[in-house]
Design a protein around this motif. Structure first.
Motif, PDB file in Angstrom:
ATOM      1  N   LEU A  61      -0.339  -4.953   8.799  1.00 34.84           N
ATOM      2  CA  LEU A  61       0.837  -5.408   9.555  1.00 34.84           C
ATOM      3  C   LEU A  61       1.734  -4.230   9.944  1.00 34.84           C
ATOM      4  N   LEU A  62       1.760  -3.199   9.095  1.00 31.75           N
ATOM      5  CA  LEU A  62       2.524  -1.987   9.445  1.00 31.75           C
ATOM      6  C   LEU A  62       1.894  -1.300  10.653  1.00 31.75           C
ATOM      7  N   ALA A  63       0.558  -1.296  10.703  1.00 34.60           N
ATOM      8  CA  ALA A  63      -0.139  -0.687  11.838  1.00 34.60           C
ATOM      9  C   ALA A  63       0.160  -1.460  13.118  1.00 34.60           C
ATOM     10  N   VAL A  64       0.214  -2.794  13.009  1.00 31.39           N
ATOM     11  CA  VAL A  64       0.543  -3.625  14.176  1.00 31.39           C
ATOM     12  C   VAL A  64       1.970  -3.309  14.645  1.00 31.39           C
ATOM     13  N   LEU A  65       2.873  -3.182  13.677  1.00 31.60           N
ATOM     14  CA  LEU A  65       4.277  -2.888  14.005  1.00 31.60           C
ATOM     15  C   LEU A  65       4.384  -1.538  14.723  1.00 31.60           C
ATOM     16  N   GLU A  66       3.599  -0.592  14.287  1.00 36.85           N
ATOM     17  CA  GLU A  66       3.629   0.754  14.863  1.00 36.85           C
ATOM     18  C   GLU A  66       3.018   0.769  16.271  1.00 36.85           C
ATOM     19  N   LYS A  67       1.826   0.176  16.397  1.00 33.11           N
ATOM     20  CA  LYS A  67       1.072   0.294  17.654  1.00 33.11           C
ATOM     21  C   LYS A  67       1.462  -0.747  18.689  1.00 33.11           C
ATOM     22  N   ARG A  68       1.742  -1.965  18.265  1.00 32.07           N
ATOM     23  CA  ARG A  68       1.981  -3.052  19.232  1.00 32.07           C
ATOM     24  C   ARG A  68       3.459  -3.302  19.487  1.00 32.07           C
ATOM     25  N   VAL A  69       4.298  -2.926  18.541  1.00 27.25           N
ATOM     26  CA  VAL A  69       5.736  -3.162  18.740  1.00 27.25           C
ATOM     27  C   VAL A  69       6.465  -1.827  18.919  1.00 27.25           C
ATOM     28  N   HIS A  70       5.739  -0.738  18.700  1.00 26.36           N
ATOM     29  CA  HIS A  70       6.275   0.621  18.866  1.00 26.36           C
ATOM     30  C   HIS A  70       7.478   0.899  17.976  1.00 26.36           C
ATOM     31  N   LYS A  71       7.371   0.471  16.733  1.00 26.83           N
ATOM     32  CA  LYS A  71       8.387   0.832  15.741  1.00 26.83           C
ATOM     33  C   LYS A  71       7.757   1.878  14.827  1.00 26.83           C
ATOM     34  N   ALA A  72       8.376   3.049  14.777  1.00 20.95           N
ATOM     35  CA  ALA A  72       7.771   4.158  14.030  1.00 20.95           C
ATOM     36  C   ALA A  72       8.057   4.025  12.540  1.00 20.95           C
ATOM     37  N   VAL A  73       7.150   3.349  11.834  1.00 24.29           N
ATOM     38  CA  VAL A  73       7.314   3.175  10.388  1.00 24.29           C
ATOM     39  C   VAL A  73       6.367   4.078   9.606  1.00 24.29           C
ATOM     40  N   GLY A  74       5.463   4.757  10.330  1.00 27.33           N
ATOM     41  CA  GLY A  74       4.383   5.526   9.694  1.00 27.33           C
ATOM     42  C   GLY A  74       4.851   6.520   8.655  1.00 27.33           C
ATOM     43  N   GLY A  75       5.911   7.284   8.929  1.00 24.91           N
ATOM     44  CA  GLY A  75       6.332   8.347   8.023  1.00 24.91           C
ATOM     45  C   GLY A  75       7.338   7.883   6.979  1.00 24.91           C
ATOM     46  N   GLN A  76       7.537   6.594   6.836  1.00 20.57           N
ATOM     47  CA  GLN A  76       8.586   6.111   5.933  1.00 20.57           C
ATOM     48  C   GLN A  76       8.003   5.372   4.729  1.00 20.57           C
ATOM     49  N   ASP A  77       8.765   5.376   3.654  1.00 23.04           N
ATOM     50  CA  ASP A  77       8.377   4.578   2.490  1.00 23.04           C
ATOM     51  C   ASP A  77       8.636   3.110   2.819  1.00 23.04           C
ATOM     52  N   VAL A  78       7.699   2.256   2.408  1.00 20.32           N
ATOM     53  CA  VAL A  78       7.855   0.829   2.682  1.00 20.32           C
ATOM     54  C   VAL A  78       7.669   0.030   1.386  1.00 20.32           C
ATOM     55  N   PHE A  79       8.631  -0.826   1.109  1.00 18.59           N
ATOM     56  CA  PHE A  79       8.547  -1.694  -0.065  1.00 18.59           C
ATOM     57  C   PHE A  79       8.646  -3.135   0.412  1.00 18.59           C
ATOM     58  N   LEU A  80       7.783  -3.986  -0.132  1.00 16.30           N
ATOM     59  CA  LEU A  80       7.791  -5.392   0.273  1.00 16.30           C
ATOM     60  C   LEU A  80       7.802  -6.261  -0.977  1.00 16.30           C
ATOM     61  N   ASN A  81       8.569  -7.315  -0.924  1.00 11.37           N
ATOM     62  CA  ASN A  81       8.697  -8.192  -2.089  1.00 11.37           C
ATOM     63  C   ASN A  81       8.747  -9.646  -1.643  1.00 11.37           C
ATOM     64  N   ILE A  82       7.917 -10.471  -2.290  1.00 12.64           N
ATOM     65  CA  ILE A  82       7.997 -11.914  -2.049  1.00 12.64           C
ATOM     66  C   ILE A  82       8.862 -12.466  -3.181  1.00 12.64           C
ATOM     67  N   THR A  83       9.953 -13.100  -2.846  1.00  5.98           N
ATOM     68  CA  THR A  83      10.862 -13.550  -3.900  1.00  5.98           C
ATOM     69  C   THR A  83      10.277 -14.739  -4.665  1.00  5.98           C
ATOM     70  N   GLY A  84      10.748 -14.939  -5.876  1.00  8.51           N
ATOM     71  CA  GLY A  84      10.329 -16.090  -6.672  1.00  8.51           C
ATOM     72  C   GLY A  84       9.123 -15.820  -7.540  1.00  8.51           C
ATOM     73  N   GLY A  85       8.581 -14.606  -7.497  1.00 12.43           N
ATOM     74  CA  GLY A  85       7.433 -14.279  -8.343  1.00 12.43           C
ATOM     75  C   GLY A  85       6.116 -14.845  -7.843  1.00 12.43           C
ATOM     76  N   PHE A  86       6.066 -15.298  -6.601  1.00 14.47           N
ATOM     77  CA  PHE A  86       4.817 -15.829  -6.065  1.00 14.47           C
ATOM     78  C   PHE A  86       3.878 -14.724  -5.638  1.00 14.47           C
ATOM     79  N   ARG A  87       2.586 -15.029  -5.667  1.00 11.12           N
ATOM     80  CA  ARG A  87       1.571 -14.141  -5.089  1.00 11.12           C
ATOM     81  C   ARG A  87       1.004 -14.858  -3.883  1.00 11.12           C
ATOM     82  N   ILE A  88       1.237 -14.299  -2.715  1.00  3.67           N
ATOM     83  CA  ILE A  88       0.900 -15.024  -1.497  1.00  3.67           C
ATOM     84  C   ILE A  88      -0.304 -14.411  -0.802  1.00  3.67           C
ATOM     85  N   LYS A  89      -1.251 -15.290  -0.437  1.00  2.06           N
ATOM     86  CA  LYS A  89      -2.385 -14.842   0.365  1.00  2.06           C
ATOM     87  C   LYS A  89      -2.342 -15.486   1.748  1.00  2.06           C
ATOM     88  N   ASP A  90      -1.498 -16.499   1.897  1.00  7.49           N
ATOM     89  CA  ASP A  90      -1.402 -17.286   3.120  1.00  7.49           C
ATOM     90  C   ASP A  90      -1.051 -16.405   4.326  1.00  7.49           C
TER      91      ASP A  90
END
Ligand SMILES: Nc1ncnc2c1ncn2[C@@H]1O[C@H](COP(=O)(O)OP(=O)(O)OP(=O)(O)O)[C@@H](O)[C@H]1O
Ligand SMILES: [Mg+2]
Length: 449
Positions: free
Chosen positions: A331-360
């Motif tokens: 999804l970061l690659a999509v954001l970079e290439k298709r939406v042209h947001k330069a996230v490549g050189g940055q640290d990225v942290f993602l969290n799903i709240t509530g302690g769930f593990r999501i595959k959906d």
């Protein structure tokens, strides 16, 4: 008497081999074969003495009888209550709350006689937990610390409990077969004896099972085959919600889940988990996006949080809690290439709240929007919810249970509800507040342009 045959059973997959091998020939697991002594067969006589077949339409007997467990979540997962005479296997990671949930059930059921077999804790420890969970401990709740299954079953003959709770299967043993408690032959023999007792004494038997690293009940798969219901309690031990799931149920659907939250007074049922997340949402915070996932057949609204910050490392960090790190990379690659947001050189942290593990994959769009919002340091509308799968070209794709997700979001006052274009034209078009887009770029441009 014929000499008992020796054979070797794989702890991981249950495959049988005639001799010991370092690697299971069926599943490839190393050092998983364990000796099992097969019981000598009773010979032909037993076969001949078997019950005569009857026409199915002439079969009589009472219908399945269910007991209300005084816990809406547990009742729901069991398919409407605990079935008399059924055998239930209850698995979960160490410390997740298995003993707590079962003791709570034993304390709260109004009239059933319950025998609690504590193999892992002393009666005093169990009493201390019971006092923490409930002010008064009702009559009809008996406890025994026993590890011999014959002694447990003889107590059952005398007491005739409605419900027998065994905590845990791995502590019980039987003299019928060799091997220490917890070995494959013991697990099978003990389960078999408990299964017989459940039928003969018409008591519901709930057995706690340990789980392996992979999250499955330890021991051969055969144990899962023998029982009527297999329940799992999962979630994060430190924070948030516990999900109770039926992975097998001979008396109900396996798609139901129960939701609990661990408190000082035990596991509290959460009837409306989505409401929990929404009350916690704050307006004007960047890097937060709402989404709707479906667990079993139950929709759950949850929040995706992202942080995007300059990296001080040569290789920027990517960290995902409750989410597949590979999907995050994509999804970061999509954001970079298709939406042209330069996230490549940055640290990225993602969290799903509530302690769930999501595959959906329906959460893809919410993840991208949380990332884009964090990157732009601009907040999304506080009640917005994003539902849709994101493809490699940045296109938005419909996902299953779309109407159920939209209904759940509407019920909690979400607005707007952003969906893929294909859905917006279809059944969702009759809902006000639903906005549809063809690509992820259009969604980012609309709110974070
Ligand atoms: N006083 C307390 N206040 C709040 N939570 C508590 C308290 N005591 C225990 N807990 C919670 O209960 C959990 C332990 O639950 P429990 O013993 O039912 O787990 P379990 O699944 O049976 O574990 P095991 O596999 O070790 O038997 C702890 O991880 C903790 O979260
Ligand atoms: Mg326990």
């Amino acid at each position: 008497m014929a000499k008992p045959k020796r054979r070797y059973v794989c702890r991981a997959c249950g495959a049988v081999a005639p001799r010991w091998m370092g690697q299971c020939p069926a599943c490839g697991e190393w050092d998983s074969l364990e000796e099992e002594v097969a019981l000598p067969s009773a010979g032909k006589a037993a076969v001949l003495e078997g019950k005569a077949p009857v026409a199915l339409r002439d079969v009589t007997g009472e219908d399945v009888m269910r007991w209300d467990m005084a816990d809406p979540e547990l009742n729901r997962v069991l398919g409407g209550g605990l079935v008399k005479g059924s055998l239930v296997l209850f698995g979960g990671a160490p410390g997740i709350g298995k003993s707590t949930l079962l003791l709570q059930m034993a304390l709260n059921t109004p009239k059933q006689t319950v025998l609690y077999v504590a193999g892992e804790e002393s009666p005093r420890q169990v009493k201390m937990r019971a006092e923490r969970l409930k002010n008064t401990i009702r009559e009809g709740l008996l406890i025994v610390d026993q590890t011999d299954v014959a002694a447990v079953l003889s107590a059952c003959q005398t007491i005739k409990p409605d419900i027998l709770i065994v905590d845990s299967l791995h502590t019980l043993s039987t003299a019928v077969v060799d091997g220490p408690p917890g070995s494959i032959s013991q697990l099978k023999a003990v389960t078999y004896q408990l299964m017989q007792a459940a039928r003969d004494l018409e008591m519901a038997v709930i057995i706690v099972g340990h789980v392996t690293k992979e999250g499955q009940v330890a021991g051969p798969r055969l144990v899962e085959h023998m029982v009527d219901v297999v329940l799992y309690l999962e979630g994060d031990r430190q924070v948030g919600f516990r999900l109770l799931r039926a992975v097998k149920n001979r008396f109900g659907a396996v798609s139901e889940i129960g939701v609990y939250v661990m408190t000082g007074q035990g596991l509290q049922p959460v009837q409306d988990p989505s409401a929990h997340f929404l009350t916690e949402r704050r307006a004007g915070v960047a890097g937060v996006a709402g989404g709707v996932t479906v667990e079993g057949i139950r929709p759950l609204m949850l929040e995706v949080q992202a942080l995007v910050s300059p990296s001080y490392y040569q290789i920027p960090q990517r960290s995902a809690t409750g989410y597949d790190p590979k999907r995050l990379q994509m999804l970061l690659a999509v954001l970079e290439k298709r939406v042209h947001k330069a996230v490549g050189g940055q640290d990225v942290f993602l969290n799903i709240t509530g302690g769930f593990r999501i595959k959906d994959t329906a959460l893809d769009l919410a993840v991208v929007m949380a990332l884009a919002s964090a990157h732009a340091d601009a907040a999304l509308p506080p009640r917005a919810v994003f539902v849709g799968e994101v493809g490699l070209t940045g296109e938005l794709r419909p996902v299953p249970f779309m109407e159920m997700r939209i209904d759940e979001a509407l019920r909690h006052g979400a607005e707007p509800i952003v969906v893929p274009a294909a859905v917006g034209k279809g059944p969702a078009s009759r809902y006000a507040g639903v906005r549809s887009f063809a690509t992820v770029r259009e969604v980012v441009d609309e709110w974070l342009g």
